[in-house]
Design an enzyme around this catalytic site. Structure first.
Site, mmCIF file in Angstrom:
data_model
loop_
_atom_site.group_PDB
_atom_site.id
_atom_site.type_symbol
_atom_site.label_atom_id
_atom_site.label_comp_id
_atom_site.label_asym_id
_atom_site.label_seq_id
_atom_site.Cartn_x
_atom_site.Cartn_y
_atom_site.Cartn_z
ATOM 1 N N ARG A 1 -8.825 1.045 8.796
ATOM 2 C CA ARG A 1 -8.466 -0.356 9.018
ATOM 3 C C ARG A 1 -9.623 -1.137 9.633
ATOM 4 N NH1 ARG A 1 -2.705 0.614 9.160
ATOM 5 N NH2 ARG A 1 -1.450 -1.230 9.417
ATOM 6 N N LYS B 1 0.833 -1.215 0.000
ATOM 7 C CA LYS B 1 0.000 0.000 0.000
ATOM 8 C C LYS B 1 0.864 1.261 0.000
ATOM 9 C CE LYS B 1 -2.194 -1.050 3.865
ATOM 10 N NZ LYS B 1 -1.592 -2.355 4.223
ATOM 11 N N ARG C 1 11.910 -6.041 4.293
ATOM 12 C CA ARG C 1 11.771 -4.575 4.269
ATOM 13 C C ARG C 1 12.796 -3.904 5.179
ATOM 14 N NH1 ARG C 1 5.983 -1.907 5.027
ATOM 15 N NH2 ARG C 1 5.957 -2.956 7.043
ATOM 16 N N ARG D 1 0.401 -9.327 13.228
ATOM 17 C CA ARG D 1 -0.243 -8.247 12.456
ATOM 18 C C ARG D 1 -1.143 -8.808 11.354
ATOM 19 N NH1 ARG D 1 4.626 -5.416 10.265
ATOM 20 N NH2 ARG D 1 3.226 -3.922 9.287
ATOM 21 N N ARG E 1 11.944 -2.378 10.837
ATOM 22 C CA ARG E 1 10.888 -1.874 11.711
ATOM 23 C C ARG E 1 10.628 -2.897 12.815
ATOM 24 N NH1 ARG E 1 5.790 0.155 8.189
ATOM 25 N NH2 ARG E 1 4.685 -0.982 9.803
HETATM 26 P P1 AMP Z 1 1.479 0.589 9.001
HETATM 27 O O1 AMP Z 1 2.653 1.469 8.737
HETATM 28 O O2 AMP Z 1 0.270 0.970 8.181
HETATM 29 O O3 AMP Z 1 1.802 -0.871 8.916
HETATM 30 O O4 AMP Z 1 1.040 0.882 10.537
HETATM 31 C C1 AMP Z 1 1.928 0.623 11.608
HETATM 32 C C2 AMP Z 1 1.144 0.551 12.906
HETATM 33 O O5 AMP Z 1 0.493 1.821 13.163
HETATM 34 C C3 AMP Z 1 -0.001 -0.466 12.924
HETATM 35 O O6 AMP Z 1 0.450 -1.783 13.220
HETATM 36 C C4 AMP Z 1 -0.874 0.110 14.029
HETATM 37 O O7 AMP Z 1 -0.318 -0.121 15.312
HETATM 38 C C5 AMP Z 1 -0.784 1.608 13.766
HETATM 39 N N1 AMP Z 1 -1.818 2.048 12.803
HETATM 40 C C6 AMP Z 1 -1.596 2.591 11.569
HETATM 41 N N2 AMP Z 1 -2.754 2.905 10.968
HETATM 42 C C7 AMP Z 1 -3.738 2.541 11.828
HETATM 43 C C8 AMP Z 1 -5.166 2.575 11.779
HETATM 44 N N3 AMP Z 1 -5.810 3.050 10.706
HETATM 45 N N4 AMP Z 1 -5.846 2.113 12.846
HETATM 46 C C9 AMP Z 1 -5.215 1.646 13.933
HETATM 47 N N5 AMP Z 1 -3.879 1.562 14.053
HETATM 48 C C10 AMP Z 1 -3.137 2.000 13.016
#
Ligand code: AMP
Length: 225
Positions: free
Chosen positions: A90, A13, A129, A173, A162
């Site tokens: 999400r 994404k 990554r 996740r 990360r």
């Molecule tokens: P990402 O970079 O999109 O993988 O997001 C990293 C982390 O940020 C996720 O595992 C969540 O802990 C938090 N996070 C990001 N976007 C959301 C969302 N829309 N709702 C809830 N938690 C989020």
């Protein structure tokens, strides 16, 4: 155009949204990136979300929607093109919150693009990554190598893994995503606002498929925000 990208961690994404920004001028907003920056700055928001983000759990809906309301509200009326959101919404609750917010701003969402890929592809992408802790740029050990080994092309910072890309966290996740995905996708499918795009293969191939899918839906006309 205003769209959201849905799909599991590792499906691409963020990379796709960045390329859309570079090629179409749509603004790329990522909740994950916003949270990581706030954590790095030790802001009040960063302190509130830190435990969730580093353990891969979802930040509560009300807080995520409030943060996005601030970011999208600040952009409204600035004359820029639309946006592509990555990592938000999400959950179905967040999708409803986003619709309410955009209705208030008079800028409804065209729809959602669901990127999908086999689980083996997701795990391969996440475990390879590497990210830049300073500017947030993403790389991959095999498919998207930096010019200089282990260093960010943009700011030369040393690349890191990360915390939530460690193997045990990846499984967690993916499980959290699977739980929330069905009602979220059903929410957009119900009123014809969902299109599915195969996220495997090269970024260029995924970008081309996405543009074709958007055209088929009639969502391509860029509009002012
Ligand atoms: P990402 O970079 O999109 O993988 O997001 C990293 C982390 O940020 C996720 O595992 C969540 O802990 C938090 N996070 C990001 N976007 C959301 C969302 N829309 N709702 C809830 N938690 C989020």
């Amino acid at each position: 155009m205003r769209i959201v990208l849905l799909g599991p961690p590792g499906v691409g994404k963020g990379s796709l949204a960045s390329l859309c920004e570079a090629r179409t001028g749509l603004a790329h907003l990522s909740t994950g990136e916003i949270f990581r920056q706030e954590i790095a700055r030790h802001s009040a928001l960063g302190r509130r979300v830190r435990a969730f983000v580093t353990s891969g759990r979802l930040v509560p809906d009300a807080l995520v929607v409030r943060v996005m309301a601030g970011r999208l509200g600040a952009r409204a009326g600035t004359g820029v093109k639309g946006f592509v959101l990555d990592g938000f919404p999400r959950t179905e609750g967040q999708a409803r919150g986003l619709d309410r917010l955009l209705k208030r701003l008079g800028r409804p969402l065209e729809g959602a693009v669901e990127l999908w890929a086999p689980r083996t592809v997701l795990i391969r992408r996440l475990s390879g990554r590497r990210v830049c802790p300073r500017c947030g740029a993403n790389y991959h050990l095999v498919t998207m190598r930096p010019r200089r080994k282990g260093r960010c092309d943009r700011c030369r910072e040393r690349l890191v893994v990360r915390k939530d890309d460690r193997p045990e966290m990846i499984r967690k996740r993916l499980a959290i995503h699977e739980q929330a995905a069905a009602p979220l996708l059903a929410y957009y499918r119900r009123d014809g606002r969902l299109c599915r795009v195969d996220g495997s293969g090269s970024l260029e191939a995924v970008f081309a498929r996405t543009m074709r899918a958007l055209r088929r839906k009639g969502w391509t006309a860029p509009q002012n925000d």
